[in-house]
Scaffold this motif. Structure first.
Motif, short mmCIF file in Angstrom:
data_model
loop_
_atom_site.label_atom_id
_atom_site.label_comp_id
_atom_site.label_asym_id
_atom_site.label_seq_id
_atom_site.Cartn_x
_atom_site.Cartn_y
_atom_site.Cartn_z
N ASN A 1 -60.95 23.74 95.26
CA ASN A 1 -60.37 24.19 93.99
C ASN A 1 -60.60 23.13 92.93
O ASN A 1 -59.81 22.20 92.78
N ARG B 1 -65.30 26.58 95.81
CA ARG B 1 -64.71 27.91 95.96
C ARG B 1 -64.17 28.44 94.64
O ARG B 1 -64.13 29.64 94.41
N ASN B 2 -63.74 27.52 93.78
CA ASN B 2 -63.13 27.95 92.53
C ASN B 2 -63.30 26.86 91.47
O ASN B 2 -62.50 25.93 91.40
N ASN C 1 -71.35 28.75 94.89
CA ASN C 1 -70.04 28.88 94.26
C ASN C 1 -69.46 30.25 94.55
O ASN C 1 -70.16 31.27 94.44
N ASP C 2 -68.18 30.28 94.90
CA ASP C 2 -67.51 31.57 95.08
C ASP C 2 -67.03 32.14 93.75
O ASP C 2 -67.20 33.33 93.49
N ASN C 3 -66.44 31.30 92.93
CA ASN C 3 -65.85 31.78 91.68
C ASN C 3 -66.05 30.75 90.58
O ASN C 3 -65.23 29.86 90.40
N GLY C 4 -67.17 30.86 89.87
CA GLY C 4 -67.48 29.92 88.80
C GLY C 4 -68.97 29.89 88.53
O GLY C 4 -69.79 30.37 89.33
#
Length: 256
Positions: A165, A183-184, A202-205
């Motif tokens: 994170n 991940r974020n 990257n998962d979220n970004g």
């Protein structure tokens, strides 16, 4: 701030009642910027250093050329009601362990550490909670953070960076191999010289990679975001760039 916290604890010890969390003491927030620095040096055998930290802002820097010991500077500020507040540092083998020990009905603690690493030692950083910054490390560097941003400047060795994170921002001087996973949080990587391999996932970004202009074998994709590739592409090239995001834009840009 530290003196005020001590006065609060002594006053609370005189009260014959129960201290309720959030009863006004939360207004006195701990800050390492209010604390006087403490220094200590450690001898680490071998050619590798692991820094294991739980709740601290970390700065990892290259030591002076003639330095042979690991120097640690610590700033700690904290107080506890119905318990204790403190910090510890210790070396066992090649592992430097940095810990905060804050327990009680009401606690407020904060710390930051600067670790000066002798040249020639490769470095692994494991941080549970806090920002990590590394500057001027010329050897291989691995940084993993559970909760906090990772920033790297003037790296020379292979980089392996990850955070669950937080953002990753790396600017390298000569790293040939770079791996970054978040991940974020956004990932931004810039290579000062032509790399052999860069991989960013990257998962979220967003993912942004800046590299010298030369042909690369490129694997770039995003499930929910734009993809912009500005470098020459050659599926037969030995140099590879991988940039993937599940939810965010992907951009690969040339410089030089």
């Amino acid at each position: 701030m530290v003196l005020r916290a001590r006065r609060v604890v002594r006053l609370s010890a005189l009260l014959a009642g129960v201290v309720v969390a959030g009863s006004g003491l939360t207004g006195c927030g701990a800050s390492p910027d209010d604390a006087a620095p403490e220094d200590r040096t450690f001898t680490v055998p071998g050619k590798h250093l692991t820094v294991d930290s739980d709740n601290s802002e970390l700065e990892i820097v290259a030591a002076a050329a003639d330095e042979r010991q690991v120097k640690v500077t610590r700033w700690f500020d904290g107080w506890a009601v119905g318990g204790s507040a403190g910090a510890s540092w210790d070396v066992s083998g090649d592992t430097l362990t940095l810990r905060m020990h804050c327990t009680g009905l009401t606690v407020n603690c904060a710390a930051k550490h600067r670790v000066e690493v002798p040249r020639g030692l490769s470095v692994t950083v494991k941080d549970d909670n806090g920002a990590v910054t590394a500057r001027g490390i010329g050897t291989d560097l691995t940084v993993s953070s559970k909760n906090g941003p990772v920033t790297v400047r003037d790296a020379g060795g292979a980089l392996r960076l990850s955070t669950k994170n937080g953002s990753i921002d790396a600017r390298t001087a000569g790293s040939r191999s770079i791996s970054a996973t978040s991940r974020n949080g956004d990932i931004s990587l810039a290579a000062g010289r032509v790399p052999d391999r860069i991989e960013a996932t990257n998962d979220n970004g967003a993912v942004r990679i800046d590299v010298p202009r030369t042909p690369y074998k490129v694997d770039a994709s995003s499930r929910h975001g734009s993809v912009d590739i500005g470098v020459p592409r050659d599926d037969a090239a030995a140099r590879t760039l991988t940039a993937r995001s599940r939810n965010g834009s992907v951009e690969v840009r040339p410089h030089g």
